[in-house]
Design a protein around this motif. Structure first.
Motif, short mmCIF file in Angstrom:
data_model
loop_
_atom_site.label_atom_id
_atom_site.label_comp_id
_atom_site.label_asym_id
_atom_site.label_seq_id
_atom_site.Cartn_x
_atom_site.Cartn_y
_atom_site.Cartn_z
N GLY A 66 0.79 -1.22 0.00
CA GLY A 66 0.00 0.00 0.00
C GLY A 66 0.82 1.27 0.00
N ARG A 67 2.12 1.15 0.25
CA ARG A 67 3.01 2.32 0.26
C ARG A 67 4.06 2.28 -0.85
NH1 ARG A 67 6.39 3.11 4.37
NH2 ARG A 67 6.61 0.89 4.88
N PHE A 68 4.51 1.09 -1.20
CA PHE A 68 5.55 0.92 -2.22
C PHE A 68 4.93 0.32 -3.48
CE2 PHE A 68 9.52 0.36 0.71
CZ PHE A 68 9.17 1.52 1.39
N ALA A 69 5.52 0.63 -4.62
CA ALA A 69 5.08 0.05 -5.89
C ALA A 69 6.28 -0.32 -6.73
CB ALA A 69 4.18 1.01 -6.64
N ILE A 70 6.34 -1.57 -7.17
CA ILE A 70 7.42 -2.03 -8.03
C ILE A 70 6.92 -2.02 -9.47
CG2 ILE A 70 6.79 -4.47 -7.79
CD1 ILE A 70 9.79 -5.13 -7.88
N SER A 71 7.79 -1.66 -10.40
CA SER A 71 7.44 -1.67 -11.81
C SER A 71 8.70 -1.95 -12.62
CB SER A 71 6.81 -0.34 -12.25
OG SER A 71 7.72 0.73 -12.04
N ARG A 72 8.53 -2.25 -13.89
CA ARG A 72 9.68 -2.52 -14.73
C ARG A 72 9.42 -2.02 -16.13
NH1 ARG A 72 10.97 -8.60 -14.49
NH2 ARG A 72 12.48 -8.07 -16.12
N ASP A 73 10.50 -1.74 -16.83
CA ASP A 73 10.45 -1.32 -18.23
C ASP A 73 11.47 -2.18 -18.96
OD1 ASP A 73 10.64 -0.12 -20.70
OD2 ASP A 73 10.49 1.90 -19.93
N ASN A 74 11.01 -3.23 -19.57
CA ASN A 74 11.94 -4.16 -20.23
C ASN A 74 12.65 -3.51 -21.42
OD1 ASN A 74 11.33 -6.16 -18.38
ND2 ASN A 74 9.83 -7.16 -19.70
N ALA A 75 12.02 -2.55 -22.04
CA ALA A 75 12.66 -1.86 -23.16
C ALA A 75 13.86 -1.03 -22.70
CB ALA A 75 11.66 -0.97 -23.87
N ARG A 76 13.79 -0.56 -21.46
CA ARG A 76 14.87 0.24 -20.90
C ARG A 76 15.78 -0.56 -19.97
NH1 ARG A 76 14.06 5.80 -21.47
NH2 ARG A 76 12.02 6.37 -22.27
N ASN A 77 15.50 -1.85 -19.84
CA ASN A 77 16.28 -2.70 -18.93
C ASN A 77 16.33 -2.10 -17.54
OD1 ASN A 77 16.79 -4.41 -21.03
ND2 ASN A 77 19.00 -4.23 -20.97
N ALA A 78 15.17 -1.76 -17.01
CA ALA A 78 15.13 -1.09 -15.72
C ALA A 78 13.97 -1.61 -14.87
CB ALA A 78 14.99 0.42 -15.90
N VAL A 79 14.17 -1.56 -13.58
CA VAL A 79 13.12 -1.85 -12.62
C VAL A 79 13.12 -0.74 -11.59
CG1 VAL A 79 14.59 -3.30 -11.16
CG2 VAL A 79 12.13 -3.62 -11.11
N TYR A 80 11.94 -0.42 -11.08
CA TYR A 80 11.79 0.73 -10.21
C TYR A 80 11.08 0.35 -8.92
CZ TYR A 80 12.52 2.81 -14.79
OH TYR A 80 13.01 3.13 -16.02
N LEU A 81 11.31 1.14 -7.89
CA LEU A 81 10.58 0.98 -6.64
C LEU A 81 10.15 2.36 -6.18
CD1 LEU A 81 9.65 -1.13 -4.52
CD2 LEU A 81 11.66 -0.46 -3.18
N GLN A 82 8.86 2.66 -6.35
CA GLN A 82 8.31 3.91 -5.87
C GLN A 82 7.93 3.73 -4.41
OE1 GLN A 82 7.79 7.01 -7.44
NE2 GLN A 82 7.30 7.63 -5.35
N MET A 83 8.50 4.57 -3.56
CA MET A 83 8.27 4.44 -2.12
C MET A 83 7.58 5.70 -1.61
SD MET A 83 11.89 2.71 -0.96
CE MET A 83 12.82 4.21 -1.27
N ASN A 84 6.38 5.54 -1.10
CA ASN A 84 5.60 6.66 -0.58
C ASN A 84 5.37 6.48 0.92
OD1 ASN A 84 5.32 7.68 -3.24
ND2 ASN A 84 3.55 6.35 -3.57
N ASP A 85 5.01 7.58 1.58
CA ASP A 85 4.72 7.54 3.01
C ASP A 85 5.83 6.81 3.77
OD1 ASP A 85 2.11 6.14 5.14
OD2 ASP A 85 3.34 7.94 5.38
N LEU A 86 7.04 7.22 3.52
CA LEU A 86 8.19 6.55 4.12
C LEU A 86 8.22 6.75 5.64
CD1 LEU A 86 10.77 7.34 1.35
CD2 LEU A 86 10.30 5.06 2.25
N LYS A 87 8.70 5.71 6.31
CA LYS A 87 8.77 5.71 7.77
C LYS A 87 10.22 5.48 8.21
CE LYS A 87 4.19 3.57 7.91
NZ LYS A 87 3.39 2.43 8.38
N PRO A 88 10.58 5.90 9.40
CA PRO A 88 11.96 5.68 9.86
C PRO A 88 12.38 4.22 9.80
CG PRO A 88 10.87 7.25 11.30
CD PRO A 88 9.82 6.74 10.36
#
Length: 123
Positions: A66-88
């Motif tokens: 509910g806070r993080f989202a993983i995604s990938r772009d195979n055309a760009r050879n990349a994977v991402y991790l969007q991190m929201n509402d970060l906690k200590p």
């Protein structure tokens, strides 16, 4: 063979957001399951998220759901991790990982690892 390089870490206040990127090189990326793990000082490396090579299967650790989202772009050879509402407690070194088998929540399920990028969340 897959080489992985993470970026995007940094210092952020609690409640803030960061987006991690993992750049992959090697011919096998598009068919690889990709995962994100993290390791805090004095603790074991723990699972964060994983995504199948098609993007059709995604699994999150309960602690980030509910806070993080993983995604990938195979055309760009990349994977991402969007991190929201970060906690200590999200403070850790974040690692990108890859393997040819299906999505796994275990470090043993991944053959290739990056060097990590540090995320620090201040309270």
């Amino acid at each position: 063979q897959v080489q992985l390089v993470e970026s995007g870490g940094g210092l952020v206040q609690a409640g803030g957001s960061l987006k991690l990127s993992c750049a992959a090189s090697g011919r096998s990326f598009s068919r690889s399951t990709m995962g994100w793990f993290r390791q805090a000082p004095g603790k074991e490396r723990e699972f964060v998220a994983t995504i199948a090579w098609t993007g059709s299967s995604i699994i999150y650790a309960d602690s980030v759901k509910g806070r993080f989202a993983i995604s990938r772009d195979n055309a760009r050879n990349a994977v991402y991790l969007q991190m929201n509402d970060l906690k200590p407690e999200d403070t850790a070194n974040y690692y990108c990982a890859a393997d040819r088998v299906g999505p796994s929540q275990f470090t043993s399920g991944y053959k290739y690892w990056g060097q990590g990028t540090q995320v620090t969340v201040s309270s």
